[in-house]
Design a protein around this motif. Structure first.
Motif, PDB file in Angstrom:
ATOM      1  N   TYR A 550      60.287  59.196  74.670  1.00  9.45           N
ATOM      2  CA  TYR A 550      59.269  58.634  73.784  1.00  9.45           C
ATOM      3  C   TYR A 550      57.959  59.410  73.920  1.00  9.45           C
ATOM      4  CZ  TYR A 550      61.630  54.382  72.098  1.00  9.45           C
ATOM      5  OH  TYR A 550      62.456  53.502  71.445  1.00  9.45           O
ATOM      6  N   LEU A 551      57.534  59.648  75.167  1.00  8.27           N
ATOM      7  CA  LEU A 551      56.268  60.346  75.388  1.00  8.27           C
ATOM      8  C   LEU A 551      56.339  61.790  74.897  1.00  8.27           C
ATOM      9  CD1 LEU A 551      55.361  59.008  78.949  1.00  8.27           C
ATOM     10  CD2 LEU A 551      54.292  58.389  76.775  1.00  8.27           C
ATOM     11  N   GLN A 552      57.465  62.442  75.089  1.00  9.37           N
ATOM     12  CA  GLN A 552      57.617  63.818  74.640  1.00  9.37           C
ATOM     13  C   GLN A 552      57.574  63.906  73.125  1.00  9.37           C
ATOM     14  OE1 GLN A 552      60.086  66.969  76.670  1.00  9.37           O
ATOM     15  NE2 GLN A 552      61.529  66.417  75.064  1.00  9.37           N
ATOM     16  N   ARG A 553      58.273  63.019  72.438  1.00  8.65           N
ATOM     17  CA  ARG A 553      58.274  63.026  70.974  1.00  8.65           C
ATOM     18  C   ARG A 553      56.884  62.662  70.435  1.00  8.65           C
ATOM     19  NH1 ARG A 553      63.520  63.128  68.708  1.00  8.65           N
ATOM     20  NH2 ARG A 553      62.971  61.898  66.862  1.00  8.65           N
ATOM     21  N   TYR A 554      56.194  61.762  71.131  1.00  7.41           N
ATOM     22  CA  TYR A 554      54.839  61.405  70.706  1.00  7.41           C
ATOM     23  C   TYR A 554      53.907  62.605  70.823  1.00  7.41           C
ATOM     24  CZ  TYR A 554      50.128  59.433  70.908  1.00  7.41           C
ATOM     25  OH  TYR A 554      48.800  59.187  70.692  1.00  7.41           O
ATOM     26  N   ALA A 555      54.000  63.354  71.914  1.00  3.36           N
ATOM     27  CA  ALA A 555      53.147  64.526  72.108  1.00  3.36           C
ATOM     28  C   ALA A 555      53.400  65.564  71.015  1.00  3.36           C
ATOM     29  CB  ALA A 555      53.397  65.133  73.488  1.00  3.36           C
ATOM     30  N   LEU A 556      54.662  65.816  70.693  1.00  2.00           N
ATOM     31  CA  LEU A 556      54.996  66.802  69.669  1.00  2.00           C
ATOM     32  C   LEU A 556      54.569  66.328  68.282  1.00  2.00           C
ATOM     33  CD1 LEU A 556      58.532  67.826  70.987  1.00  2.00           C
ATOM     34  CD2 LEU A 556      56.411  69.165  71.126  1.00  2.00           C
ATOM     35  N   ALA A 557      54.722  65.027  68.015  1.00  2.00           N
ATOM     36  CA  ALA A 557      54.303  64.491  66.717  1.00  2.00           C
ATOM     37  C   ALA A 557      52.792  64.594  66.560  1.00  2.00           C
ATOM     38  CB  ALA A 557      54.759  63.042  66.577  1.00  2.00           C
ATOM     39  N   THR A 558      52.047  64.347  67.652  1.00  2.00           N
ATOM     40  CA  THR A 558      50.593  64.481  67.588  1.00  2.00           C
ATOM     41  C   THR A 558      50.198  65.929  67.320  1.00  2.00           C
ATOM     42  OG1 THR A 558      50.360  62.646  69.159  1.00  2.00           O
ATOM     43  CG2 THR A 558      48.440  64.034  68.826  1.00  2.00           C
ATOM     44  N   LEU A 559      50.896  66.877  67.940  1.00  2.00           N
ATOM     45  CA  LEU A 559      50.648  68.284  67.669  1.00  2.00           C
ATOM     46  C   LEU A 559      50.909  68.605  66.199  1.00  2.00           C
ATOM     47  CD1 LEU A 559      50.096  71.225  68.571  1.00  2.00           C
ATOM     48  CD2 LEU A 559      52.525  71.389  69.180  1.00  2.00           C
ATOM     49  N   TYR A 560      51.976  68.051  65.662  1.00  2.00           N
ATOM     50  CA  TYR A 560      52.347  68.282  64.256  1.00  2.00           C
ATOM     51  C   TYR A 560      51.236  67.794  63.320  1.00  2.00           C
ATOM     52  CZ  TYR A 560      55.228  68.163  59.984  1.00  2.00           C
ATOM     53  OH  TYR A 560      55.732  68.345  58.717  1.00  2.00           O
ATOM     54  N   TYR A 561      50.781  66.541  63.521  1.00  2.00           N
ATOM     55  CA  TYR A 561      49.753  65.987  62.634  1.00  2.00           C
ATOM     56  C   TYR A 561      48.388  66.639  62.862  1.00  2.00           C
ATOM     57  CZ  TYR A 561      52.948  62.266  61.155  1.00  2.00           C
ATOM     58  OH  TYR A 561      54.009  61.564  60.617  1.00  2.00           O
ATOM     59  N   SER A 562      48.096  67.056  64.096  1.00  2.00           N
ATOM     60  CA  SER A 562      46.795  67.664  64.394  1.00  2.00           C
ATOM     61  C   SER A 562      46.660  69.050  63.802  1.00  2.00           C
ATOM     62  CB  SER A 562      46.590  67.754  65.912  1.00  2.00           C
ATOM     63  OG  SER A 562      46.538  66.474  66.499  1.00  2.00           O
ATOM     64  N   THR A 563      47.770  69.709  63.531  1.00  2.00           N
ATOM     65  CA  THR A 563      47.738  71.091  63.038  1.00  2.00           C
ATOM     66  C   THR A 563      48.340  71.202  61.641  1.00  2.00           C
ATOM     67  OG1 THR A 563      49.835  71.562  64.160  1.00  2.00           O
ATOM     68  CG2 THR A 563      47.809  72.032  65.377  1.00  2.00           C
ATOM     69  N   ASN A 564      48.355  70.077  60.910  1.00  2.00           N
ATOM     70  CA  ASN A 564      48.819  70.061  59.517  1.00  2.00           C
ATOM     71  C   ASN A 564      50.230  70.630  59.396  1.00  2.00           C
ATOM     72  OD1 ASN A 564      46.306  69.092  58.122  1.00  2.00           O
ATOM     73  ND2 ASN A 564      45.482  70.933  59.098  1.00  2.00           N
ATOM     74  N   GLY A 565      51.157  69.984  60.077  1.00  2.65           N
ATOM     75  CA  GLY A 565      52.533  70.454  60.136  1.00  2.65           C
ATOM     76  C   GLY A 565      53.215  70.594  58.790  1.00  2.65           C
ATOM     77  N   ASP A 566      52.784  69.784  57.822  1.00  7.57           N
ATOM     78  CA  ASP A 566      53.407  69.888  56.494  1.00  7.57           C
ATOM     79  C   ASP A 566      53.146  71.247  55.853  1.00  7.57           C
ATOM     80  OD1 ASP A 566      54.384  67.334  56.712  1.00  7.57           O
ATOM     81  OD2 ASP A 566      52.748  66.396  55.591  1.00  7.57           O
ATOM     82  N   GLU A 567      52.118  71.963  56.326  1.00  9.08           N
ATOM     83  CA  GLU A 567      51.772  73.245  55.743  1.00  9.08           C
ATOM     84  C   GLU A 567      52.229  74.427  56.602  1.00  9.08           C
ATOM     85  OE1 GLU A 567      47.596  73.267  54.959  1.00  9.08           O
ATOM     86  OE2 GLU A 567      47.643  71.388  53.799  1.00  9.08           O
ATOM     87  N   TRP A 568      52.958  74.152  57.677  1.00  9.93           N
ATOM     88  CA  TRP A 568      53.467  75.247  58.500  1.00  9.93           C
ATOM     89  C   TRP A 568      54.404  76.127  57.671  1.00  9.93           C
ATOM     90  CZ3 TRP A 568      55.355  72.446  63.599  1.00  9.93           C
ATOM     91  CH2 TRP A 568      54.240  71.909  64.266  1.00  9.93           C
TER      92      TRP A 568
END
Length: 747
Positions: A550-568
């Protein structure tokens, strides 16, 4: 000089790149060219330098309670059970005599009246004189008008030549009375001064004696005088004292400002300097508890994790340092700790985030009885000098990243507990351990030993004998487990990781306990953290089975949203129900997760990331070894929480738009072999804490706004590659210098 061509740092995380014997690419180990030909200088690509995954929680047979440490003067500790950890506790203050008491006794001995020579003989003579006077009076009653009895002592006030014996006896009696009165008067005066001394001394008595009670009026307490005193006992730290930003210089400045400095003994000056250096070297301001540290109160009263133990002996000398599970980070100042070599018996820093190597100075701490460095990030080999600690009873080094072969410990004949589990030690099983006749507990599992356990060791009937049964033959051992839970920082995740969470697990509580720093961002429903939590609570994560996942997926999801993952450029698999180890990476390594499903690499270079680096990346501290965000559009600063990634070996955030200063916490990443922060807009000075990174070989800091001064200690690292804007930071040890408009040139 020759013009240099820059090569991207993307290879820094490649686990498949060719390496030199030192563990880095061959390009990192070539000799430097001073004034070389016009060949291009390429930026080398550091190797992944994989470190075997390690675990932190102790196995079922490991220590979980504290019992067993004792001072030489105390009785031998009882055998600890297989589930207990040796304690750093020592005898209570009740067994210690105070300095004030001993002083009083000495005073009394001096002021007590001595026996008067001949007093006993005079006393017996007085008796005979009384008898003589009485007889004389009876036999000469007719002359009673000439003799008048005036006192109970039996002598006359009037004397005549006719009675010479009576006259002599009376003179002697007068002399006796005079001497007696004089003696009684002397005794009275002596008692008076003793009482005055006693009550005046009790007013200033301290609960814990300290060297302060012996003022050293001749001690030079100027800044230069203190410096000379320190260098007289530890000349090797002169370079550190020359650096105004070093922990040693900060400690000296603090010491010079102590209000009670003039009353300190030389021993107290030195031990306060040592403790202050320890505080600054391990980021004391970030400790969980630092009560009274760096105050003017006695250092014997500063916070210690062993609340029931006295950390100073009866002379006020510090003999224990107990700071386990207190969020210490950085490098232990071994050279300064060696100043306490004649007094320190316990050093306990279990369960912190310390890094760096074990210095050879450890061999100077010859009074040590217990040394507990477990669950930290120490690297390198165990120094041979540890063989000099012949008083050692408990040596606990498990759950670090120590490597190489074991030194010969045959001289440590007092050793009772030896724990080296879950490191990277190699070689044949150390058969010399059979000479340790006091040994009761031995843990060597989680290493790469081979051979067999000698039957003599089995015959010792140890309470604990744990090894890796698949690589070492043994008929009497307990087999270690490689599937123990991973090391988790006491700050990053204070709650234990359990295999299966309760179905009603409150994810918000789980996250805020693991990373208290992020709870404010979770209050904003539009923050990347809140979006990551909403995603984590969605049905897409129903298949997650452990709190760690849970904590690992949360950390990666936060990275995704913090760096605009939809535009990667590439984001295949991200935020899907698939295992996060299958989410796409743009790195060159084939290894994203280890055998336990924990992230060891985040490789997202040249992937159009924009935004900021979130502090939640610190939740990956148990495993992350490589972080590459090279050539993106990242903004803002590097979060200080990056310093919790104590297993990180490669950090590459070059060629972005990052600003601010480099966090000093970067100096806590003791395993770092390569750092690339070039081509950003960083300002300030390069953190002096970089000098703590004894494993560092590559540093690319050019094309920024860094300024002078550059710490001389960074130059002492003798890096294979050090690129910078030499003129701006006044660098005299860089291998390549860069300048706007002129490019980079090899020096």
């Amino acid at each position: 000089t020759a013009a240099s061509a820059r090569v991207d740092f993307t290879g820094a995380i490649s686990s498949s790149s060719s390496t030199s014997p030192s563990g880095l690419p061959s390009s990192c180990t070539t000799s430097r060219s001073k004034g070389s030909s016009s060949s291009k200088v390429e930026r080398p690509e550091p190797n992944s330098r994989d470190v075997p995954s390690r675990t932190s929680s102790r196995s079922q047979s490991s220590f979980s309670t504290k019992s067993g440490y004792s001072r030489p003067s105390s009785s031998e500790p009882s055998d600890s059970s297989k589930s207990s950890r040796p304690s750093t506790s020592v005898p209570s203050a009740g067994s210690r005599s105070t300095t004030s008491d001993s002083t009083t006794e000495k005073t009394r001995a001096v002021l007590s009246p001595q026996p008067l020579l001949g007093l006993q003989e005079d006393s017996s003579s007085s008796e005979s004189f009384d008898v003589e006077v009485e007889r004389s009076t009876d036999s000469q009653s007719e002359s009673s008008d000439k003799f008048v009895k005036e006192t109970s002592l039996g002598y006359s006030a009037r004397q005549t030549p006719k009675h010479q014996p009576r006259q002599n006896s009376r003179l002697k009696l007068v002399l006796i009375v005079f001497v007696t009165l004089l003696t009684l008067g002397g005794i009275a005066v002596g008692v008076y001064f003793i009482v005055q001394e006693f009550f005046s001394g009790s007013d200033s008595a301290q609960p814990i004696p300290s060297p302060t009670s012996v003022p050293t009026t001749s001690q030079d307490t100027s800044l230069e005088g203190l410096r000379d005193l320190i260098l007289s006992v530890s000349p090797q730290i002169q370079t550190n004292l020359d650096d105004p930003t070093s922990p040693q210089s900060l400690a000296l400045d603090w010491l010079a400002d102590n209000q009670s400095l003039a009353t300190y003994s030389q021993d107290q000056i030195l031990q306060r300097f040592v403790l202050a250096t320890l505080y600054y070297s391990t980021n004391g301001q970030s400790w969980l508890r630092n009560d009274a540290w760096l105050s003017d109160t006695s250092e014997c009263d500063w916070y210690s994790s062993e609340a029931e133990a006295d950390v100073c002996n009866s002379d006020g000398l510090l003999d224990e340092i107990d700071l386990d599970s207190n969020n210490l980070s950085g490098i232990l100042p071994w050279g300064e700790l060696a100043i306490l070599k004649s007094q320190l018996v316990v050093l306990d820093v279990f369960g912190n985030q310390l890094s760096g190597s074990l210095s050879s100075s450890i061999g100077e701490l010859t009074s040590l009885i217990a040394l507990d460095l477990e669950r930290n990030g120490f690297i390198g080999s165990i120094p041979r000098e540890i063989e000099q600690l012949t008083n050692l009873r408990h040596l606990l080094l498990s759950d670090n990243a120590l490597s190489g072969t074991m030194p010969d410990l045959a001289r440590l004949t007092s050793l009772e507990t030896l724990r080296l589990s879950r490191n990277s030690l190699v070689g044949s099983f150390p058969v010399e351990l059979v000479s340790l006749t006091n040994l009761r507990s031995l843990f060597l599992d989680g290493n790469v030993f081979s051979g067999s356990v000698p039957p003599q060791l089995c015959a010792m009937n140890l309470d604990d004998l744990v090894i890796d049964c698949d690589s070492v033959q043994c008929d009497c051992c307990t087999c270690g487990s490689d599937s123990a839970p991973p090391i988790v920082s006491p700050v990053a995740s204070p709650t234990p990781v359990v295999p299966t969470p309760d179905p009603g697990t409150n994810l918000l509580n789980l996250i805020t306990k693991a990373l208290p720093d992020g709870q404010f961002a979770l209050q904003d429903p539009n923050s990347p953290q809140s979006k990551a939590l909403q995603w984590l609570e969605s049905p897409i994560n129903n298949g997650v089975s452990t709190e760690e996942s849970y904590l690992q997926r949360y950390a990666l999801a936060t990275l995704y949203y913090s760096t605009n993952g939809d535009e990667w450029n590439q984001n295949t698999g991200w935020l899907s129900s698939e295992n996060e180890c299958s989410w796409i990476s743009t790195g060159n390594s084939l290894e994203i997760c280890d055998a336990f499903g924990r992230y060891v690499e985040i490789g997202l270079q040249e992937n159009n990331l924009s935004g900021t680096i979130p502090s939640e990346i610190a939740l990956l501290s148990a495993s992350l070894r490589r972080l590459s965000l090279f050539k993106n559009n990242l903004l803002s600063t590097i979060p200080s929480q990056l310093g919790r990634l104590t297993r990180l070996e490669m950090l590459d955030v070059g060629s972005n738009q990052l600003t601010g200063t480099l966090p000093s916490s970067i100096g806590e990443l003791g395993r770092l072999a390569g750092i690339s922060v070039y081509s950003n807009s960083f300002s300030g000075t390069l953190p002096v804490e970089i000098a703590n990174l004894q494993n560092l070989q590559l540093l690319y800091a050019d094309s920024n706004n860094f300024r002078a001064p550059l710490s001389t200690n960074i130059c002492l690292l003798n890096l294979d590659e050090f690129w910078s804007d030499c003129e701006e930071i006044q660098c005299v040890c860089c291998t390549t210098c860069c300048s706007d408009g002129f490019g980079c040139f090899e020096t």
